[in-house]
Design a protein around this motif. Structure first.
Motif, mmCIF file in Angstrom:
data_model
loop_
_atom_site.group_PDB
_atom_site.id
_atom_site.type_symbol
_atom_site.label_atom_id
_atom_site.label_comp_id
_atom_site.label_asym_id
_atom_site.label_seq_id
_atom_site.Cartn_x
_atom_site.Cartn_y
_atom_site.Cartn_z
ATOM 1 N N ALA A 52 0.832 -1.206 0.000
ATOM 2 C CA ALA A 52 0.000 0.000 0.000
ATOM 3 C C ALA A 52 0.863 1.252 0.000
ATOM 4 O O ALA A 52 0.578 2.231 -0.713
ATOM 5 C CB ALA A 52 -0.931 -0.009 1.209
ATOM 6 N N VAL A 53 1.920 1.242 0.795
ATOM 7 C CA VAL A 53 2.817 2.399 0.866
ATOM 8 C C VAL A 53 3.430 2.696 -0.506
ATOM 9 O O VAL A 53 3.589 3.863 -0.895
ATOM 10 C CB VAL A 53 3.929 2.154 1.908
ATOM 11 N N ALA A 54 3.751 1.645 -1.245
ATOM 12 C CA ALA A 54 4.412 1.818 -2.547
ATOM 13 C C ALA A 54 3.457 2.201 -3.663
ATOM 14 O O ALA A 54 3.891 2.591 -4.751
ATOM 15 C CB ALA A 54 5.141 0.529 -2.924
ATOM 16 N N THR A 55 2.163 2.111 -3.428
ATOM 17 C CA THR A 55 1.179 2.367 -4.482
ATOM 18 C C THR A 55 0.952 3.865 -4.671
ATOM 19 O O THR A 55 0.721 4.597 -3.712
ATOM 20 C CB THR A 55 -0.164 1.696 -4.140
ATOM 21 N N GLU A 56 1.002 4.311 -5.914
ATOM 22 C CA GLU A 56 0.730 5.706 -6.240
ATOM 23 C C GLU A 56 -0.763 5.888 -6.531
ATOM 24 O O GLU A 56 -1.395 5.019 -7.115
ATOM 25 C CB GLU A 56 1.548 6.138 -7.466
ATOM 26 N N ASN A 57 -1.296 7.028 -6.111
ATOM 27 C CA ASN A 57 -2.681 7.351 -6.443
ATOM 28 C C ASN A 57 -2.780 7.817 -7.887
ATOM 29 O O ASN A 57 -1.818 8.321 -8.457
ATOM 30 C CB ASN A 57 -3.211 8.449 -5.523
ATOM 31 N N GLY A 58 -3.943 7.676 -8.463
ATOM 32 C CA GLY A 58 -4.163 8.142 -9.828
ATOM 33 C C GLY A 58 -4.849 7.075 -10.654
ATOM 34 O O GLY A 58 -4.636 5.889 -10.447
ATOM 35 N N ARG A 126 1.591 16.087 6.960
ATOM 36 C CA ARG A 126 0.984 15.753 5.665
ATOM 37 C C ARG A 126 0.054 16.866 5.188
ATOM 38 O O ARG A 126 -0.105 17.066 3.981
ATOM 39 C CB ARG A 126 0.226 14.436 5.767
ATOM 40 N N LEU A 127 -0.553 17.580 6.123
ATOM 41 C CA LEU A 127 -1.404 18.700 5.728
ATOM 42 C C LEU A 127 -0.591 19.740 4.970
ATOM 43 O O LEU A 127 -1.069 20.335 4.004
ATOM 44 C CB LEU A 127 -2.040 19.342 6.973
ATOM 45 N N ALA A 128 0.659 19.946 5.394
ATOM 46 C CA ALA A 128 1.509 20.943 4.753
ATOM 47 C C ALA A 128 2.123 20.447 3.449
ATOM 48 O O ALA A 128 2.639 21.247 2.665
ATOM 49 C CB ALA A 128 2.621 21.362 5.716
ATOM 50 N N ASP A 129 2.062 19.136 3.211
ATOM 51 C CA ASP A 129 2.656 18.552 2.009
ATOM 52 C C ASP A 129 1.598 18.462 0.910
ATOM 53 O O ASP A 129 0.742 17.581 0.916
ATOM 54 C CB ASP A 129 3.219 17.163 2.322
ATOM 55 N N LYS A 130 1.665 19.364 -0.050
ATOM 56 C CA LYS A 130 0.661 19.420 -1.106
ATOM 57 C C LYS A 130 0.709 18.200 -2.025
ATOM 58 O O LYS A 130 -0.247 17.910 -2.739
ATOM 59 C CB LYS A 130 0.837 20.698 -1.929
ATOM 60 N N ALA A 132 1.293 15.068 -0.948
ATOM 61 C CA ALA A 132 1.044 13.836 -0.193
ATOM 62 C C ALA A 132 -0.161 13.100 -0.770
ATOM 63 O O ALA A 132 -1.195 13.704 -1.063
ATOM 64 C CB ALA A 132 0.811 14.155 1.275
ATOM 65 N N LYS A 133 -0.038 11.798 -0.929
ATOM 66 C CA LYS A 133 -1.138 10.999 -1.451
ATOM 67 C C LYS A 133 -2.084 10.625 -0.304
ATOM 68 O O LYS A 133 -1.708 10.624 0.867
ATOM 69 C CB LYS A 133 -0.611 9.730 -2.112
ATOM 70 N N THR A 134 -3.330 10.323 -0.649
ATOM 71 C CA THR A 134 -4.270 9.820 0.344
ATOM 72 C C THR A 134 -3.896 8.382 0.693
ATOM 73 O O THR A 134 -3.623 7.569 -0.185
ATOM 74 C CB THR A 134 -5.708 9.862 -0.195
ATOM 75 N N GLY A 149 -8.833 12.927 4.674
ATOM 76 C CA GLY A 149 -9.124 11.881 3.696
ATOM 77 C C GLY A 149 -8.736 10.508 4.198
ATOM 78 O O GLY A 149 -9.493 9.544 4.067
ATOM 79 N N ASP A 150 -7.543 10.398 4.792
ATOM 80 C CA ASP A 150 -7.080 9.119 5.323
ATOM 81 C C ASP A 150 -8.062 8.554 6.345
ATOM 82 O O ASP A 150 -8.483 7.391 6.273
ATOM 83 C CB ASP A 150 -5.716 9.275 6.014
ATOM 84 N N LYS A 151 -8.437 9.387 7.293
ATOM 85 C CA LYS A 151 -9.265 8.929 8.404
ATOM 86 C C LYS A 151 -10.714 8.697 7.976
ATOM 87 O O LYS A 151 -11.383 7.795 8.492
ATOM 88 C CB LYS A 151 -9.168 9.932 9.557
ATOM 89 N N SER A 152 -11.188 9.478 7.020
ATOM 90 C CA SER A 152 -12.550 9.275 6.522
ATOM 91 C C SER A 152 -12.668 7.950 5.787
ATOM 92 O O SER A 152 -13.663 7.226 5.938
ATOM 93 C CB SER A 152 -12.965 10.423 5.603
ATOM 94 N N LEU A 153 -11.665 7.614 4.978
ATOM 95 C CA LEU A 153 -11.683 6.329 4.280
ATOM 96 C C LEU A 153 -11.715 5.170 5.264
ATOM 97 O O LEU A 153 -12.422 4.181 5.046
ATOM 98 C CB LEU A 153 -10.464 6.204 3.360
ATOM 99 N N LEU A 154 -10.986 5.299 6.367
ATOM 100 C CA LEU A 154 -10.962 4.230 7.353
ATOM 101 C C LEU A 154 -12.307 4.096 8.063
ATOM 102 O O LEU A 154 -12.836 2.985 8.217
ATOM 103 C CB LEU A 154 -9.845 4.486 8.374
ATOM 104 N N ILE A 155 -12.900 5.206 8.492
ATOM 105 C CA ILE A 155 -14.219 5.143 9.135
ATOM 106 C C ILE A 155 -15.245 4.539 8.183
ATOM 107 O O ILE A 155 -16.039 3.665 8.568
ATOM 108 C CB ILE A 155 -14.686 6.549 9.584
ATOM 109 N N ALA A 156 -15.238 4.995 6.938
ATOM 110 C CA ALA A 156 -16.214 4.498 5.963
ATOM 111 C C ALA A 156 -16.043 3.004 5.743
ATOM 112 O O ALA A 156 -17.033 2.260 5.658
ATOM 113 C CB ALA A 156 -16.067 5.256 4.642
ATOM 114 N N ALA A 157 -14.806 2.538 5.653
ATOM 115 C CA ALA A 157 -14.558 1.112 5.437
ATOM 116 C C ALA A 157 -15.061 0.282 6.608
ATOM 117 O O ALA A 157 -15.709 -0.758 6.424
ATOM 118 C CB ALA A 157 -13.064 0.869 5.216
ATOM 119 N N LEU A 158 -14.799 0.740 7.817
ATOM 120 C CA LEU A 158 -15.211 -0.008 9.009
ATOM 121 C C LEU A 158 -16.735 -0.060 9.133
ATOM 122 O O LEU A 158 -17.323 -1.122 9.383
ATOM 123 C CB LEU A 158 -14.603 0.627 10.260
#
Length: 314
Positions: A52-58, A126-130, A132-134, A149-158
């Motif tokens: 997951a860490v190695a995966t690029e968004n897009g 990460r907020l300051a890093d424009k 940064a991937k989700t 975005g990170d935390k919303s995806l986790l709540i939604a998944a659970l």
């Protein structure tokens, strides 16, 4: 519950491919709920995490797709990647076991799951890093931190796995994301969802006055359904009452103060007035969503019980 299927594969899309990497410790996070402390610990496949860490968004663009369709596909790939499903299931098993031992029903379980993720520290770097991937949910679990975005995806998944009808609420103009859950009550804007903030402890159905990132929400969100569940959150009336009492606390205190100014009071009368004023001001603190504050009154059942006992203006 079921996370649902991600969109059909494209030439380029975020999907996890297991990779070798260093061993990792179990994903462990402690939080408070209704005055009790809980620790949830889940074993994570290192190859899943490093993949997951190695995966690029897009995703691959298509001339026939709108921008919203492209954004929807990207987030669905991130939250619905099938390799994550066993980890989401095992995390829910641990959360459910803890909730069952505490005697929590369906509504309080939603609050319990939300609090579990909300109380993970916000990732200001990460907020300051424009660029940064989700994060994938597996990354947020292991890292124990994230942005909206990170935390919303986790709540939604659970919650989707547990059978609740949820969506991601993507506010692109404000660069913010929250979760929506169905149920009776005041829905956010033109959506059919109750608002669930992910970045900081807040009541289900409450739109915080202050967001960790400093944004102010004014736009209508892009609604991205997650999962196939149909369960609803039925506790929004409690949240509405808490908000009403909190809003009324200050004005009631000022009205009481102005009513006794300019006239002599006995010691007993003054003490009684001061006690009421103290309770009114205390309510504004106890019943508020306060960044990085793990107060037991951020849980709705406890808050309503306190209101019924102490809030003289209610």
């Amino acid at each position: 519950g079921d996370l649902g299927d991600p969109p059909p594969p494209r030439e380029r899309y975020p999907h996890i491919v297991r990779q070798q990497g260093d061993p990792i410790a179990p994903a462990q996070h402690s939080f408070d709920f209704e005055g009790k402390s809980y620790t949830i610990s889940v074993d994570v496949d290192p190859q899943l995490y490093w993949g997951a860490v190695a995966t690029e968004n897009g995703v691959t663009t298509d001339a026939s797709e709108t921008h919203d369709e492209l954004l929807t596909a990207n987030y669905r790939y991130l939250v619905q990647d099938p390799l994550q499903a066993p980890l989401i299931a095992s995390t829910c098993d641990s959360l459910r076991a803890a909730a069952k031992s505490a005697g929590l029903g369906r509504d309080r379980y939603v609050e319990f799951v939300a609090k579990y993720v909300q109380s993970m520290p916000y990732d200001y770097a990460r907020l300051a890093d424009k660029d940064a991937k989700t994060r994938f949910p597996v990354e947020t679990l292991v890292d124990g931190t994230g942005v909206c975005g990170d935390k919303s995806l986790l709540i939604a998944a659970l919650l989707a796995h547990e059978g609740y009808e949820v969506s991601l609420l993507a506010f692109e103009s404000e660069n913010h994301m929250a979760v929506g859950i169905t149920g009776p009550g005041k829905h956010y804007g033109e959506t059919s969802y109750l608002f669930v903030e992910s970045t900081t402890p807040a009541y289900v159905g409450e739109i915080p006055e202050h967001f960790v990132s400093g944004v102010t929400l004014t736009s209508e969100p892009l609604v991205i359904p997650v999962g196939t569940g149909k369960l609803q959150y039925e506790g929004a009336k409690r949240t509405a009452r808490i908000m009403k009492v909190r809003r009324a606390a200050h004005s009631s205190a000022e009205k009481l103060r102005s009513g006794v100014e300019g006239r002599a009071l006995t010691v007993g009368e003054a003490n009684a007035v001061n006690a009421k004023l103290h309770t009114a001001y205390e309510a504004q603190f106890k019943l508020s969503s306060i960044k990085d504050h793990e107060d037991e009154f951020l849980d709705s059942k406890k808050a309503v019980a306190w209101i019924e006992k102490h809030c003289w203006w209610d």
